[in-house]
Design an enzyme around this catalytic site. Structure first.
Site, short mmCIF file in Angstrom:
data_model
loop_
_atom_site.label_atom_id
_atom_site.label_comp_id
_atom_site.label_asym_id
_atom_site.label_seq_id
_atom_site.Cartn_x
_atom_site.Cartn_y
_atom_site.Cartn_z
N HIS A 266 39.37 44.42 42.50
CA HIS A 266 38.99 45.65 41.80
C HIS A 266 39.44 46.84 42.62
O HIS A 266 39.40 46.80 43.84
CB HIS A 266 37.47 45.70 41.58
CG HIS A 266 37.07 46.69 40.53
ND1 HIS A 266 36.86 48.02 40.81
CD2 HIS A 266 36.89 46.54 39.19
CE1 HIS A 266 36.55 48.63 39.69
NE2 HIS A 266 36.57 47.78 38.70
N GLU A 324 35.29 40.68 34.68
CA GLU A 324 35.96 39.86 33.67
C GLU A 324 35.69 38.36 33.82
O GLU A 324 35.81 37.62 32.86
CB GLU A 324 37.48 40.10 33.72
CG GLU A 324 37.90 41.55 33.60
CD GLU A 324 37.73 42.12 32.21
OE1 GLU A 324 36.80 41.71 31.50
OE2 GLU A 324 38.55 42.97 31.84
N1 ACO Z 1 44.73 38.02 42.84
C1 ACO Z 1 45.58 37.99 43.88
N2 ACO Z 1 45.87 39.06 44.63
C2 ACO Z 1 45.30 40.21 44.32
C3 ACO Z 1 44.41 40.32 43.23
C4 ACO Z 1 44.13 39.17 42.49
N3 ACO Z 1 43.31 39.19 41.44
N4 ACO Z 1 43.99 41.60 43.15
C5 ACO Z 1 44.59 42.26 44.12
N5 ACO Z 1 45.38 41.42 44.83
C6 ACO Z 1 46.21 41.74 45.99
C7 ACO Z 1 47.50 42.40 45.58
O1 ACO Z 1 48.51 41.46 45.36
C8 ACO Z 1 47.78 43.27 46.76
O2 ACO Z 1 48.34 42.47 47.77
P1 ACO Z 1 49.48 43.03 48.72
O3 ACO Z 1 48.80 44.03 49.59
O4 ACO Z 1 49.97 41.82 49.43
O5 ACO Z 1 50.53 43.65 47.82
C9 ACO Z 1 46.39 43.70 47.23
O6 ACO Z 1 45.50 42.70 46.78
C10 ACO Z 1 45.95 45.03 46.66
O7 ACO Z 1 46.18 44.98 45.27
P2 ACO Z 1 46.44 46.24 44.38
O8 ACO Z 1 47.24 45.83 43.20
O9 ACO Z 1 46.95 47.37 45.22
O10 ACO Z 1 45.00 46.61 43.95
P3 ACO Z 1 44.61 47.51 42.73
O11 ACO Z 1 43.44 48.28 43.15
O12 ACO Z 1 45.78 48.25 42.17
O13 ACO Z 1 44.25 46.38 41.65
C11 ACO Z 1 43.31 45.15 39.95
C12 ACO Z 1 43.06 46.24 41.00
C13 ACO Z 1 44.41 45.63 39.01
C14 ACO Z 1 42.02 44.93 39.16
C15 ACO Z 1 43.75 43.85 40.65
O14 ACO Z 1 42.74 43.42 41.53
C16 ACO Z 1 44.13 42.75 39.67
O15 ACO Z 1 45.28 42.71 39.21
N6 ACO Z 1 43.18 41.82 39.35
C17 ACO Z 1 43.44 40.80 38.39
C18 ACO Z 1 43.32 41.34 36.96
C19 ACO Z 1 41.87 41.63 36.59
O16 ACO Z 1 40.96 40.87 36.88
N7 ACO Z 1 41.67 42.79 35.89
C20 ACO Z 1 40.36 43.24 35.43
C21 ACO Z 1 39.83 44.30 36.35
S1 ACO Z 1 38.22 44.79 35.97
C22 ACO Z 1 38.38 45.95 34.78
O17 ACO Z 1 39.28 46.70 34.72
C23 ACO Z 1 37.36 46.06 33.78
#
Ligand code: ACO
Length: 391
Positions: A266, A324
């Site tokens: 998140h 989620e």
């Molecule tokens: N699985 C694996 N790796 C992850 C995940 C995940 N679910 N979430 C973040 N990371 C990793 C990224 O790959 C990144 O790694 P890196 O530093 O090696 O590049 C690091 O953690 C940071 O990730 P960001 O994308 O910068 O984090 P951001 O804050 O943009 O993302 C998000 C938040 C989009 C929710 C992300 O965690 C994600 O894609 N989760 C999966 C999709 C999901 O569950 N969405 C629902 C969110 S809840 C809602 O909106 C109601």
């Protein structure tokens, strides 16, 4: 560290950590894992109040008295019938579009019977908030019927907001415990700080555009899998994992392929999302009644394994379960198909979107950030037949 200041030489990509509004609507404490909705901790109200009460809290700032609730309920019931233009859109969208596209298409028509489209007063906008919120579930239930080849159905005035949605979708009243589970979900997701769809709604409202435009834009933002489109894939992931033994190798292999685990991570929460706790408990109550525990038990077992493997493969990123993960189980438990999960999210979130639009309108300043231009300059115009194809 990127900068947000005007004229800055680097961009605040994703606006991470940038404060764009003051709000009294909700607060997300990402380090403590606490969600406050208009002064109430989520755990204090979820499971205890109806969606109408939650809307009253969002729009008027306090939980309603019995009298206030009756008055709001009457208005929401009266608003349920869709204008003809929206009925037509529901019919067309239900036949030809994916659910979130059908919702966006039909929602865009919700201004069709606005009695005073030029009236931008707070009172007129409150009426719009009530109308839009009352109608989103009616739209969803009916386009779901249409795509299943069934006839559209009229709302029932004697049922509450959530019970009426479930009745309309299924064509028969839902059991009270199913209504309770759905209501808990809708209340839990009603608002969540400056999430992407809420920000979208506020940006549109800030141009002094109308509330229907703001909500239509918000639906578009919610559709994306990084925001509201994740519960379906989260459930698919648990189903693909299949067994406890398979969890660790499956998750590690997915992460090593560069994939993301749906339902984890998140932007704001660095600990477990408090909504996962509330919805996990509600899902547990539901499966205890239905007896179909397999996916729920597997999810409970997979969650700590996923957290551990995420910590090993993605150290320092603090990736935990988000809303989620259990949403999927809950929505499946109340009988919704996977491709309707994002629409259900919209049914819950619209009470928050409309409240944010009202708040933006009350203290408006055009939201207009800047960008850093990193393209070329000084290019020269040539007549069209002297131009070369781009390399
Ligand atoms: N699985 C694996 N790796 C992850 C995940 C995940 N679910 N979430 C973040 N990371 C990793 C990224 O790959 C990144 O790694 P890196 O530093 O090696 O590049 C690091 O953690 C940071 O990730 P960001 O994308 O910068 O984090 P951001 O804050 O943009 O993302 C998000 C938040 C989009 C929710 C992300 O965690 C994600 O894609 N989760 C999966 C999709 C999901 O569950 N969405 C629902 C969110 S809840 C809602 O909106 C109601």
């Amino acid at each position: 560290m990127s900068s947000a200041a005007g004229g800055a030489s680097s961009a605040a990509r994703g606006l991470e950590g940038i404060v764009v509004a003051e709000t009294v609507l909700s607060d997300v404490d990402g380090n403590a894992g606490q969600l406050t909705i208009r002064g109430y901790a989520l755990e204090e109200i979820a499971g205890r109040i109806s969606y109408e009460e939650a809307c009253h809290l969002m729009w008027y700032g306090h939980l309603p008295t019995r009298q206030e609730l009756d008055a709001l309920t009457r208005k929401m019931v009266a608003a349920r019938r869709l204008p003809e233009a929206v009925r037509t859109a529901v019919e067309l969208g239900g036949k030809a579009m994916e659910p979130m596209d059908a919702l966006r298409f039909a929602a865009a028509g919700l201004s069709a019977d606005d009695p005073a489209p030029d009236d931008a007063s707070e009172a007129a906008n409150l009426e719009r908030a009530i109308r839009i919120t009352a109608r989103i579930p009616v739209i969803v239930a009916n386009y779901d019927r249409v795509r299943r080849g069934e006839a559209m159905i009229e709302p029932r005035d004697d049922l509450g907001h959530t019970a009426n949605f479930l009745y309309m979708r299924q064509g028969e009243p839902a059991d009270p415990h199913i209504v309770h589970a759905a209501e808990t979900y809708f209340v839990t997701v009603i608002d969540h700080g400056m999430n992407a769809s809420t920000f979208t709604a506020r940006v549109i409202a800030s141009t002094a555009s109308d509330m229907v435009s703001a909500i239509t834009g918000a639906i578009g933002a919610l559709k994306g899998p990084l925001h509201g489109g994740a519960p379906g894939p989260a459930l698919e992931m648990i189903e693909a994992i299949g067994t406890l033994e398979n969890a660790e190798p499956w998750i590690r292999a997915a992460l090593r392929r560069g994939e993301r685990l749906m339902g984890f991570g998140h932007r704001v929460y660095k600990v477990r999302d408090p909504r996962a706790e509330v919805l996990g408990k509600e899902a547990e109550d539901l499966v205890a009644r239905t007896g179909d525990r397999r996916l729920f038990d597997l999810t409970r077992q997979v969650e700590p394994i996923a957290e551990r493997v995420l910590a090993e493969e993605k150290p320092g990123r603090n990736l935990h379960a988000n809303v989620e993960l259990y949403t999927a189980l809950l929505l499946q438990g109340i009988g919704l198909p996977e491709d309707l999960f994002s629409s259900a999210f919209a049914i819950g979130r619209v009470g928050g979107w409309t409240a944010h639009v009202l708040e933006q309108q009350a203290h408006n300043r055009l939201i207009r950030p800047q960008s850093v231009y990193i393209g070329p300059r000084g290019l020269r115009w040539r007549p069209i037949d002297q131009r070369q194809p781009a390399a």
